[in-house]
Design an enzyme around this catalytic site. Sequence first.
Site, short mmCIF file in Angstrom:
data_model
loop_
_atom_site.label_atom_id
_atom_site.label_comp_id
_atom_site.label_asym_id
_atom_site.label_seq_id
_atom_site.Cartn_x
_atom_site.Cartn_y
_atom_site.Cartn_z
NE ARG A 155 -1.84 -2.40 2.70
CZ ARG A 155 -2.05 -3.67 2.41
NH1 ARG A 155 -3.13 -4.03 1.78
NH2 ARG A 155 -1.20 -4.61 2.77
CB THR A 156 3.60 2.51 2.11
OG1 THR A 156 2.89 2.13 3.29
CG2 THR A 156 4.29 3.84 2.35
CE LYS A 189 27.37 -3.84 -8.72
NZ LYS A 189 27.52 -2.77 -9.72
CG HIS A 201 4.39 4.13 8.36
ND1 HIS A 201 4.45 4.96 7.25
CD2 HIS A 201 3.91 2.94 7.92
CE1 HIS A 201 4.01 4.29 6.20
NE2 HIS A 201 3.69 3.07 6.57
NE ARG A 236 7.57 0.68 4.46
CZ ARG A 236 6.34 0.18 4.52
NH1 ARG A 236 6.12 -1.08 4.21
NH2 ARG A 236 5.33 0.95 4.88
C1 NCD Z 1 2.41 -0.99 8.11
C2 NCD Z 1 3.90 -0.84 8.13
O1 NCD Z 1 4.58 -1.15 7.15
O2 NCD Z 1 4.38 -0.38 9.17
N1 NCD Z 1 1.91 -1.20 6.82
C3 NCD Z 1 1.61 -0.11 6.06
O3 NCD Z 1 2.44 0.70 5.75
N2 NCD Z 1 0.32 0.04 5.71
C4 NCD Z 1 1.87 -1.93 9.11
C5 NCD Z 1 2.36 -3.34 9.13
O4 NCD Z 1 3.19 -3.75 8.32
O5 NCD Z 1 1.87 -4.09 9.98
#
Ligand code: NCD
Length: 315
Positions: free
Chosen positions: A60-61, A89, A138, A110
Amino acid sequence: MNKNPFYNHDILSSEQYTKENLEILVNVSREMKSIVENVGSTDVLKGKVMTALFYEPSSRTFASFIAAMQRLGGSFIPLQGMTYSSVTKGENLEDTVRTFACYSDVIVQRHPEVGSAKRSAAASPVPVINAGDGVGEHPTQALLDYFTIIEHFNKINGLTISLVGDLLNGRTIHSLVKLISLYNSVTINLVSPDILKLPEYILKKIKDRKVKIKELDRLEPVIGKSDVVYVTRVQKERFTDMNLYEKLKHFYIITPQLLKKAKKTTIVMHPLPRVGEIESAVDNDPRAVYISDQMRNGMYTRMALLSLVLQKNKF
Ligand code: NCD
């Protein structure tokens, strides 16, 4: 023209959000929602490029940032699972980030390490948006969660919000709890097994803000009073002891029967992915917003953020 507080700024923590700049984000997110619903897209970011630099899994993100950039007329460099990159590398994060800063105007990152977004921001000449730094934060998820609550109730003050599950490792929780505790008369129930309690340093921070907080290990006593039930996954990837994970993974399961105890007006949220902590039989309940509004709001709020970070005169 008002000053746009997000222009050319990194987004690293939900502590950067204030009541004032959240109002701007809500207004611009509403504007984005209306653009998508009425015409699908706009071209305000034509010529701009976003790098999506993802070292951890994401559906989703990652996809909502890309969809957001496309709907704003911009383009993107999608880097997911950095397996084929120079990272294998031995390239360090700073060099990788400086490289993509040469090709793009914003980096969405991320990474599994807490503080990695801050490190990248220090190295990068273009803004860095934290899309999750390990068990840290997040902040864009907190924004979409906040927007979902606001769209539903039109306020935060006066609400009772129950945060359920892995409060220790859940970065969505860390960011959201800091954000909602900006509002003094919110009641926050922290519902978790004892060993997955909210980290002390975050608890202290929100206690200093004088919101009402209750820590407990069962949802039943508070579900009937909750306006928001925000459920999270036990974060398997943060465990070293898999037996412990197995014991805890289904500590809470939201079932249609349990939801009978909740108010008609309650909303059930989840950042997703879920792995059994909300039964799929709950999905058709009108109070379940995780598959619908919450997910769509992820794209609208990320459109809002990108447009504010990249356009000086957006506000
Ligand atoms: C979350 C995350 O990656 O922290 N997911 C997200 O971004 N919607 C929550 C999770 O992974 O449980």
